[in-house]
Design a protein around this motif. Sequence first.
Motif, PDB file in Angstrom:
ATOM      1  N   GLY A   1      -3.213   1.353  -9.287  1.00 16.95           N
ATOM      2  CA  GLY A   1      -4.279   0.578  -8.669  1.00 16.95           C
ATOM      3  C   GLY A   1      -3.771  -0.300  -7.535  1.00 16.95           C
ATOM      4  O   GLY A   1      -2.566  -0.433  -7.314  1.00 16.95           O
ATOM      5  N   GLY A   2      -4.709  -0.909  -6.845  1.00 17.80           N
ATOM      6  CA  GLY A   2      -4.404  -1.747  -5.683  1.00 17.80           C
ATOM      7  C   GLY A   2      -5.021  -1.156  -4.432  1.00 17.80           C
ATOM      8  O   GLY A   2      -5.035   0.064  -4.248  1.00 17.80           O
ATOM      9  N   VAL A   3      -5.527  -2.040  -3.562  1.00 25.43           N
ATOM     10  CA  VAL A   3      -6.223  -1.550  -2.368  1.00 25.43           C
ATOM     11  C   VAL A   3      -5.329  -0.710  -1.468  1.00 25.43           C
ATOM     12  O   VAL A   3      -5.816   0.162  -0.741  1.00 25.43           O
ATOM     13  CB  VAL A   3      -6.827  -2.696  -1.526  1.00 25.43           C
ATOM     14  CG1 VAL A   3      -7.991  -3.337  -2.228  1.00 25.43           C
ATOM     15  CG2 VAL A   3      -5.779  -3.732  -1.165  1.00 25.43           C
ATOM     16  N   ASP A   4      -4.022  -0.960  -1.494  1.00 27.27           N
ATOM     17  CA  ASP A   4      -3.130  -0.248  -0.587  1.00 27.27           C
ATOM     18  C   ASP A   4      -3.172   1.252  -0.814  1.00 27.27           C
ATOM     19  O   ASP A   4      -3.114   2.030   0.149  1.00 27.27           O
ATOM     20  CB  ASP A   4      -1.691  -0.774  -0.701  1.00 27.27           C
ATOM     21  CG  ASP A   4      -1.258  -1.009  -2.135  1.00 27.27           C
ATOM     22  OD1 ASP A   4      -2.022  -1.640  -2.894  1.00 27.27           O
ATOM     23  OD2 ASP A   4      -0.160  -0.571  -2.507  1.00 27.27           O
ATOM     24  N   ILE A   5      -3.291   1.694  -2.089  1.00 21.28           N
ATOM     25  CA  ILE A   5      -3.395   3.142  -2.310  1.00 21.28           C
ATOM     26  C   ILE A   5      -4.774   3.551  -2.815  1.00 21.28           C
ATOM     27  O   ILE A   5      -5.202   4.680  -2.594  1.00 21.28           O
ATOM     28  CB  ILE A   5      -2.296   3.685  -3.247  1.00 21.28           C
ATOM     29  CG1 ILE A   5      -2.315   3.006  -4.598  1.00 21.28           C
ATOM     30  CG2 ILE A   5      -0.939   3.531  -2.609  1.00 21.28           C
ATOM     31  CD1 ILE A   5      -1.342   3.653  -5.593  1.00 21.28           C
ATOM     32  N   ASP A   6      -5.497   2.653  -3.477  1.00 19.26           N
ATOM     33  CA  ASP A   6      -6.840   2.986  -3.955  1.00 19.26           C
ATOM     34  C   ASP A   6      -7.767   3.292  -2.775  1.00 19.26           C
ATOM     35  O   ASP A   6      -8.651   4.152  -2.872  1.00 19.26           O
ATOM     36  CB  ASP A   6      -7.389   1.812  -4.761  1.00 19.26           C
ATOM     37  CG  ASP A   6      -8.372   2.240  -5.837  1.00 19.26           C
ATOM     38  OD1 ASP A   6      -8.593   3.453  -5.992  1.00 19.26           O
ATOM     39  OD2 ASP A   6      -8.906   1.358  -6.529  1.00 19.26           O
ATOM     40  N   LEU A   7      -7.586   2.580  -1.669  1.00 18.75           N
ATOM     41  CA  LEU A   7      -8.397   2.790  -0.471  1.00 18.75           C
ATOM     42  C   LEU A   7      -7.615   3.574   0.584  1.00 18.75           C
ATOM     43  O   LEU A   7      -7.708   3.308   1.781  1.00 18.75           O
ATOM     44  CB  LEU A   7      -8.867   1.440   0.081  1.00 18.75           C
ATOM     45  CG  LEU A   7      -9.765   0.647  -0.876  1.00 18.75           C
ATOM     46  CD1 LEU A   7     -10.157  -0.692  -0.263  1.00 18.75           C
ATOM     47  CD2 LEU A   7     -11.010   1.444  -1.253  1.00 18.75           C
TER      48      LEU A   7
ATOM     49  N   ALA B   1       1.997  17.647   1.144  1.00 21.16           N
ATOM     50  CA  ALA B   1       2.890  17.052   2.146  1.00 21.16           C
ATOM     51  C   ALA B   1       2.136  16.042   3.008  1.00 21.16           C
ATOM     52  O   ALA B   1       2.640  14.944   3.284  1.00 21.16           O
ATOM     53  CB  ALA B   1       3.502  18.146   3.021  1.00 21.16           C
ATOM     54  N   HIS B   2       0.915  16.399   3.429  1.00 25.53           N
ATOM     55  CA  HIS B   2       0.116  15.445   4.215  1.00 25.53           C
ATOM     56  C   HIS B   2      -0.232  14.227   3.358  1.00 25.53           C
ATOM     57  O   HIS B   2      -0.152  13.084   3.826  1.00 25.53           O
ATOM     58  CB  HIS B   2      -1.165  16.098   4.723  1.00 25.53           C
ATOM     59  CG  HIS B   2      -2.069  15.136   5.429  1.00 25.53           C
ATOM     60  ND1 HIS B   2      -1.833  14.707   6.716  1.00 25.53           N
ATOM     61  CD2 HIS B   2      -3.191  14.491   5.014  1.00 25.53           C
ATOM     62  CE1 HIS B   2      -2.773  13.854   7.073  1.00 25.53           C
ATOM     63  NE2 HIS B   2      -3.607  13.697   6.053  1.00 25.53           N
ATOM     64  N   GLY B   3      -0.613  14.469   2.097  1.00 24.35           N
ATOM     65  CA  GLY B   3      -0.950  13.357   1.226  1.00 24.35           C
ATOM     66  C   GLY B   3       0.210  12.402   1.036  1.00 24.35           C
ATOM     67  O   GLY B   3       0.027  11.183   0.981  1.00 24.35           O
ATOM     68  N   VAL B   4       1.419  12.935   0.955  1.00 26.49           N
ATOM     69  CA  VAL B   4       2.600  12.093   0.807  1.00 26.49           C
ATOM     70  C   VAL B   4       2.875  11.309   2.094  1.00 26.49           C
ATOM     71  O   VAL B   4       3.232  10.121   2.050  1.00 26.49           O
ATOM     72  CB  VAL B   4       3.824  12.941   0.402  1.00 26.49           C
ATOM     73  CG1 VAL B   4       5.118  12.129   0.506  1.00 26.49           C
ATOM     74  CG2 VAL B   4       3.646  13.467  -1.022  1.00 26.49           C
TER      75      VAL B   4
ATOM     76  N   LEU C   1       0.530   8.530   2.113  1.00 30.61           N
ATOM     77  CA  LEU C   1       0.954   7.562   1.107  1.00 30.61           C
ATOM     78  C   LEU C   1       2.082   6.682   1.639  1.00 30.61           C
ATOM     79  O   LEU C   1       2.126   5.474   1.361  1.00 30.61           O
ATOM     80  CB  LEU C   1       1.399   8.298  -0.162  1.00 30.61           C
ATOM     81  CG  LEU C   1       1.830   7.441  -1.348  1.00 30.61           C
ATOM     82  CD1 LEU C   1       0.676   6.573  -1.832  1.00 30.61           C
ATOM     83  CD2 LEU C   1       2.350   8.331  -2.476  1.00 30.61           C
ATOM     84  N   LYS C   2       2.992   7.265   2.410  1.00 26.71           N
ATOM     85  CA  LYS C   2       4.075   6.481   2.993  1.00 26.71           C
ATOM     86  C   LYS C   2       3.541   5.325   3.836  1.00 26.71           C
ATOM     87  O   LYS C   2       4.098   4.220   3.828  1.00 26.71           O
ATOM     88  CB  LYS C   2       4.977   7.363   3.842  1.00 26.71           C
ATOM     89  CG  LYS C   2       5.865   8.323   3.060  1.00 26.71           C
ATOM     90  CD  LYS C   2       6.691   9.189   4.015  1.00 26.71           C
ATOM     91  CE  LYS C   2       7.544  10.186   3.242  1.00 26.71           C
ATOM     92  NZ  LYS C   2       8.305  11.072   4.167  1.00 26.71           N
ATOM     93  N   LEU C   3       2.461   5.587   4.577  1.00 25.86           N
ATOM     94  CA  LEU C   3       1.879   4.534   5.416  1.00 25.86           C
ATOM     95  C   LEU C   3       1.397   3.363   4.548  1.00 25.86           C
ATOM     96  O   LEU C   3       1.560   2.193   4.935  1.00 25.86           O
ATOM     97  CB  LEU C   3       0.691   5.072   6.207  1.00 25.86           C
ATOM     98  CG  LEU C   3       1.010   6.071   7.332  1.00 25.86           C
ATOM     99  CD1 LEU C   3      -0.283   6.598   7.933  1.00 25.86           C
ATOM    100  CD2 LEU C   3       1.868   5.422   8.413  1.00 25.86           C
ATOM    101  N   THR C   4       0.806   3.667   3.394  1.00 30.54           N
ATOM    102  CA  THR C   4       0.281   2.593   2.557  1.00 30.54           C
ATOM    103  C   THR C   4       1.394   1.712   2.010  1.00 30.54           C
ATOM    104  O   THR C   4       1.132   0.574   1.602  1.00 30.54           O
ATOM    105  CB  THR C   4      -0.528   3.156   1.372  1.00 30.54           C
ATOM    106  OG1 THR C   4       0.365   3.730   0.392  1.00 30.54           O
ATOM    107  CG2 THR C   4      -1.514   4.210   1.834  1.00 30.54           C
TER     108      THR C   4
END
Length: 312
Positions: free
Chosen positions: A172-178, A298-301, A304-307
């Motif tokens: 959880g957390g806005v950084d990855i939840d959003l 790969a795109h999802g990861v 995710l790195k940006l978050t």
Amino acid sequence: MKHYDIAFVGMGSIGKRHLRNLCQLLTSQGDSYTIDLYRSSLDRLLPSDISEEVANQYLCSEAITKAYDVVFVTNPTAVHKQTIDQFKGHTKAFFIEKPVFDKVIEQPEQYDDVISYVACPLRYNPVLQYVKEEIDVRQVVSVRAMSSSYLPDWRPGQDYRQTYSAHKDLGGGVDIDLIHEWDYLTWLFGMPTQCYGIAGKFSDLEIDSHDTALYVAKNEHVTFELHLDYFGRKTQRTLDIFTVEDTIQCDIVSGVVSYLKEGKTLRFNSERNDFQMAEIKHFFDIVEERVENDSNVAHGVNVLKLTKTYTE
């Protein structure tokens, strides 16, 4: 007509939405299906419209002995990787609810041998579809995006303090939840080459996850600003686009695009389930190899790195 053997792992609010949309889509196409459900506990009752669609229920801890055409991974983010690894030899395709994982993994290409699609439903919102099709990104100088809403209102009837969103160790957390925001921003304007952020808990919500994440970023063409929070009492999901000729305000919730200089306003149907249904249809087009997979692991990861580019 085709028959699909399908598994769902997890059946929270988003899992129920996907299952209902899936059944509606396949029925409308004249296809048949069998749905199995894997759960952490079999004690919780399912709504009648869900239970009547489910052929079998199993505990997630049980060994997988069946083969599936599609597995929907809709359990908490923190167990996505474990779930995908568990089912990898038992399915032809994954639909993975966002975020793909709770932590950045090395060698995401290891999942390329199975169709693995990471959910990105905001791409199918008509406002963002308009931006993608009608706005020349070469004329865009800067963008500013916001997603602000009140976490206790997200899931009516549920105590927000007991949801995965409230707990960092559950993903959880806005950084990855959003993560939707970073996904559509990179889809529209490209991946940033530099990104900086701050994140933390600043409100009085009873959670241990981040309720705030703020980012600035850039690539060779565009600068980005992004605001995410769990505490805004009036839901806002907006994108401001600053171009050479105009400033364009996009209200994703209301379905309105406004050209501030030109004075032009466009209105779109912004019903949430319409674009989530469009995504399920797109996913099955990928499964049937009618279109390429445009949201792989790969795109999802990478998103995710940006978050994760923040300081606390």
